[in-house]
Design a protein around this motif. Structure first.
Motif, mmCIF file in Angstrom:
data_model
loop_
_atom_site.group_PDB
_atom_site.id
_atom_site.type_symbol
_atom_site.label_atom_id
_atom_site.label_comp_id
_atom_site.label_asym_id
_atom_site.label_seq_id
_atom_site.Cartn_x
_atom_site.Cartn_y
_atom_site.Cartn_z
ATOM 1 N N CYS A 1 -71.628 31.526 14.198
ATOM 2 C CA CYS A 1 -71.120 30.336 13.512
ATOM 3 C C CYS A 1 -71.065 29.132 14.443
ATOM 4 O O CYS A 1 -70.496 29.227 15.535
ATOM 5 C CB CYS A 1 -69.721 30.613 12.962
ATOM 6 S SG CYS A 1 -69.680 31.899 11.712
ATOM 7 N N PRO A 2 -71.619 28.004 14.034
ATOM 8 C CA PRO A 2 -71.530 26.805 14.870
ATOM 9 C C PRO A 2 -70.081 26.374 15.043
ATOM 10 O O PRO A 2 -69.258 26.552 14.147
ATOM 11 C CB PRO A 2 -72.342 25.764 14.088
ATOM 12 C CG PRO A 2 -72.356 26.250 12.685
ATOM 13 C CD PRO A 2 -72.308 27.750 12.768
ATOM 14 N N LEU B 1 -75.944 21.772 10.902
ATOM 15 C CA LEU B 1 -75.581 22.083 12.279
ATOM 16 C C LEU B 1 -75.756 23.582 12.475
ATOM 17 O O LEU B 1 -75.174 24.387 11.746
ATOM 18 C CB LEU B 1 -74.124 21.682 12.556
ATOM 19 C CG LEU B 1 -73.537 22.079 13.907
ATOM 20 C CD1 LEU B 1 -74.284 21.392 15.047
ATOM 21 C CD2 LEU B 1 -72.052 21.743 13.973
ATOM 22 N N ILE B 2 -76.589 23.972 13.435
ATOM 23 C CA ILE B 2 -76.902 25.386 13.617
ATOM 24 C C ILE B 2 -76.932 25.716 15.103
ATOM 25 O O ILE B 2 -77.550 25.005 15.899
ATOM 26 C CB ILE B 2 -78.240 25.742 12.925
ATOM 27 C CG1 ILE B 2 -78.535 27.233 13.016
ATOM 28 C CG2 ILE B 2 -79.392 24.916 13.469
ATOM 29 C CD1 ILE B 2 -79.660 27.674 12.084
ATOM 30 N N LEU C 1 -89.559 18.813 10.267
ATOM 31 C CA LEU C 1 -88.100 18.700 10.328
ATOM 32 C C LEU C 1 -87.685 17.829 11.512
ATOM 33 O O LEU C 1 -88.306 17.849 12.569
ATOM 34 C CB LEU C 1 -87.470 20.087 10.479
ATOM 35 C CG LEU C 1 -87.694 21.069 9.327
ATOM 36 C CD1 LEU C 1 -87.074 22.422 9.679
ATOM 37 C CD2 LEU C 1 -87.103 20.535 8.023
ATOM 38 N N SER C 2 -86.611 17.078 11.316
ATOM 39 C CA SER C 2 -86.051 16.258 12.388
ATOM 40 C C SER C 2 -84.936 17.050 13.070
ATOM 41 O O SER C 2 -83.994 17.480 12.400
ATOM 42 C CB SER C 2 -85.495 14.954 11.818
ATOM 43 O OG SER C 2 -84.810 14.219 12.814
ATOM 44 N N MET C 3 -85.063 17.241 14.380
ATOM 45 C CA MET C 3 -84.077 18.037 15.103
ATOM 46 C C MET C 3 -83.537 17.272 16.306
ATOM 47 O O MET C 3 -84.299 16.733 17.100
ATOM 48 C CB MET C 3 -84.685 19.360 15.566
ATOM 49 C CG MET C 3 -84.986 20.325 14.446
ATOM 50 S SD MET C 3 -85.278 21.995 15.084
ATOM 51 C CE MET C 3 -85.666 22.822 13.532
ATOM 52 N N SER C 4 -82.216 17.267 16.412
ATOM 53 C CA SER C 4 -81.537 16.733 17.586
ATOM 54 C C SER C 4 -80.797 17.876 18.266
ATOM 55 O O SER C 4 -80.342 18.806 17.603
ATOM 56 C CB SER C 4 -80.551 15.635 17.185
ATOM 57 O OG SER C 4 -81.213 14.577 16.523
ATOM 58 N N THR C 5 -80.665 17.786 19.573
ATOM 59 C CA THR C 5 -80.060 18.880 20.338
ATOM 60 C C THR C 5 -78.602 18.579 20.667
ATOM 61 O O THR C 5 -78.254 17.470 21.078
ATOM 62 C CB THR C 5 -80.836 19.118 21.643
ATOM 63 O OG1 THR C 5 -82.197 19.442 21.324
ATOM 64 C CG2 THR C 5 -80.235 20.258 22.445
ATOM 65 N N LEU C 6 -77.767 19.594 20.472
ATOM 66 C CA LEU C 6 -76.361 19.529 20.885
ATOM 67 C C LEU C 6 -76.042 20.854 21.580
ATOM 68 O O LEU C 6 -75.996 21.903 20.943
ATOM 69 C CB LEU C 6 -75.444 19.332 19.673
ATOM 70 C CG LEU C 6 -73.937 19.387 19.936
ATOM 71 C CD1 LEU C 6 -73.516 18.301 20.925
ATOM 72 C CD2 LEU C 6 -73.155 19.249 18.635
ATOM 73 N N ASN C 7 -75.855 20.798 22.901
ATOM 74 C CA ASN C 7 -75.522 21.999 23.654
ATOM 75 C C ASN C 7 -74.549 21.638 24.763
ATOM 76 O O ASN C 7 -73.991 20.536 24.784
ATOM 77 C CB ASN C 7 -76.787 22.675 24.203
ATOM 78 C CG ASN C 7 -77.618 21.745 25.065
ATOM 79 O OD1 ASN C 7 -77.088 20.882 25.772
ATOM 80 N ND2 ASN C 7 -78.937 21.899 25.029
ATOM 81 N N GLY D 1 -70.497 22.252 18.871
ATOM 82 C CA GLY D 1 -70.448 21.669 17.543
ATOM 83 C C GLY D 1 -69.103 21.112 17.124
ATOM 84 O O GLY D 1 -69.032 20.244 16.246
ATOM 85 N N ALA D 2 -68.011 21.575 17.722
ATOM 86 C CA ALA D 2 -66.685 21.153 17.271
ATOM 87 C C ALA D 2 -66.497 19.645 17.386
ATOM 88 O O ALA D 2 -65.880 19.011 16.510
ATOM 89 C CB ALA D 2 -65.606 21.884 18.069
#
Length: 234
Positions: A93-94, A87-88, A58-64, A100-101
């Motif tokens: 809930c993201p 988006l998880i 799986l391809s994963m990018s980070t958003l935090n 995520g917004a």
């Protein structure tokens, strides 16, 4: 044609339980590109969901909270290349009390289809179970760490609740939960409803909701347990 951005709720705890309805799960098991808050927990969640692609592929990018605003747009690249993207967040809930917004807003700006999935939200579950007004409410995230500032804000939220019949919800760092509960019981008016919903959806789930004057003398131990606090003063 661009892909769709699927907003995938995550379980609220470590229990291996089915947290998405089967129809919702079926919508996302084909996805190979994900934007996640934390890779380790996301891989665990996706494995439990039964995604069809091997987890390591799986391809994963980070958003935090550490992601730079200027880097968010690049996360749309797989969507614009025609791939569906999930988006998880780490729990719940993201884009609701989680990152995520901003990505969702950019997707709308670029006419990318956004599809929210049904799943657990600790905020709504706590509100549902509180007995407080569910027609008008506000979530405030974390309260100030400083005790004096926290007390001042709690009184302001209580006044706002009384004036507008608006339920107020907030959270605390889990190791400070017991201290916050004690402070709320000291600060709020005796007639104000105070609810705490802890470990929601887990076997250890605890929900207590009473007017402050009716709270049990020996409240539940909330130490290091995810909790939502709810007040309603109308």
């Amino acid at each position: 044609m661009s892909g769709a951005l699927f907003l995938i709720p995550a379980p609220l705890g470590d229990e291996t339980v089915a947290w998405l309805p089967e129809g919702e799960r079926a919508k996302v098991v084909h996805i190979t590109h994900f934007v996640v808050e934390a890779e380790k927990t996301a891989r665990k969640h996706l494995k439990a969901l039964g995604v069809t692609t091997p987890i390591r592929e799986l391809s994963m990018s980070t958003l935090n909270e550490h992601t730079k605003e200027t880097d968010v747009a690049a996360l749309l690249a797989p969507l614009q290349a025609g791939h569906d993207v999930g988006l998880i967040s780490e729990a719940g809930c993201p884009a609701v009390a989680d990152p995520g917004a901003q990505l969702v807003a950019l997707a709308h700006q670029r006419d990318i289809r956004v599809e929210p999935l049904i799943g657990p939200s600790s905020i709504l579950l706590a509100l549902m179970a509180s007995g407080a007004n569910g027609q008008c409410f506000a979530f405030h995230g974390y309260l100030p760490v400083d005790a004096a500032e926290k007390s001042k804000l709690v009184k302001e939220l209580e006044q706002r609740s009384r004036k507008h019949n608006e339920t107020q919800l907030f959270i605390e760092t889990p190791y400070r939960n017991n201290a916050l509960l004690a402070q709320l019981r000291e600060t709020l008016a005796p007639s104000t409803r105070l609810a705490v919903a802890c470990d929601l959806t887990l076997p250890t789930q605890t929900i207590v909701s009473h007017r402050v004057q009716d709270w049990p003398q020996n409240p539940p131990d909330l130490h290091k347990r995810p909790a939502i606090f709810v007040i309603h003063a109308a």
